[in-house]
Design an enzyme around this catalytic site. Sequence first.
Site, PDB file in Angstrom:
ATOM      1  N   ILE A 244       0.816  -1.222   0.000  1.00 35.47           N
ATOM      2  CA  ILE A 244       0.000   0.000   0.000  1.00 35.47           C
ATOM      3  C   ILE A 244       0.848   1.270   0.000  1.00 35.47           C
ATOM      4  CG2 ILE A 244      -2.051  -1.077   0.997  1.00 35.47           C
ATOM      5  CD1 ILE A 244      -1.270   0.209   3.692  1.00 35.47           C
TER       6      ILE A 244
ATOM      7  N   HIS B 223       7.367 -11.776   5.672  1.00 32.17           N
ATOM      8  CA  HIS B 223       6.977 -11.411   4.318  1.00 32.17           C
ATOM      9  C   HIS B 223       8.203 -11.027   3.490  1.00 32.17           C
ATOM     10  CE1 HIS B 223       6.769  -7.666   6.667  1.00 32.17           C
ATOM     11  NE2 HIS B 223       6.976  -6.992   5.555  1.00 32.17           N
TER      12      HIS B 223
END
Length: 111
Positions: free
Chosen positions: A33, A100
């Site tokens: 994002i 991640h």
Amino acid sequence: MHEERTIFHKIIDKEIPASIVYEDEDVLAFKDIHPKAPTHLLFIPKHFVASIADVTPETAHLPGMLILKAQRFAKEKGITGYKLTFHVGKEGGQEVMYLHLHLLSEQSLKE
């Protein structure tokens, strides 16, 4: 030990929206994002590990699996140059305490 649910748990459970670009039984990938490059994706395992620092012999396959999934995704999308990074801990730039892998490329993702 009870893990705290992160935003990534909620994305996996489809409780909050994300721009998902890849999903299989083990991995989910979506657009960051706050992108730092024209293509900035996050690859996360569906099995929770907080960080590279928390990988155990039982979960040691997860980082490699993320790398292979990112590699295959880039190849399929025609992305020939990219950077893969893991951030470890807050001091290492990890904002979400859920393992991640960042895939960054100056090439734009062709949808």
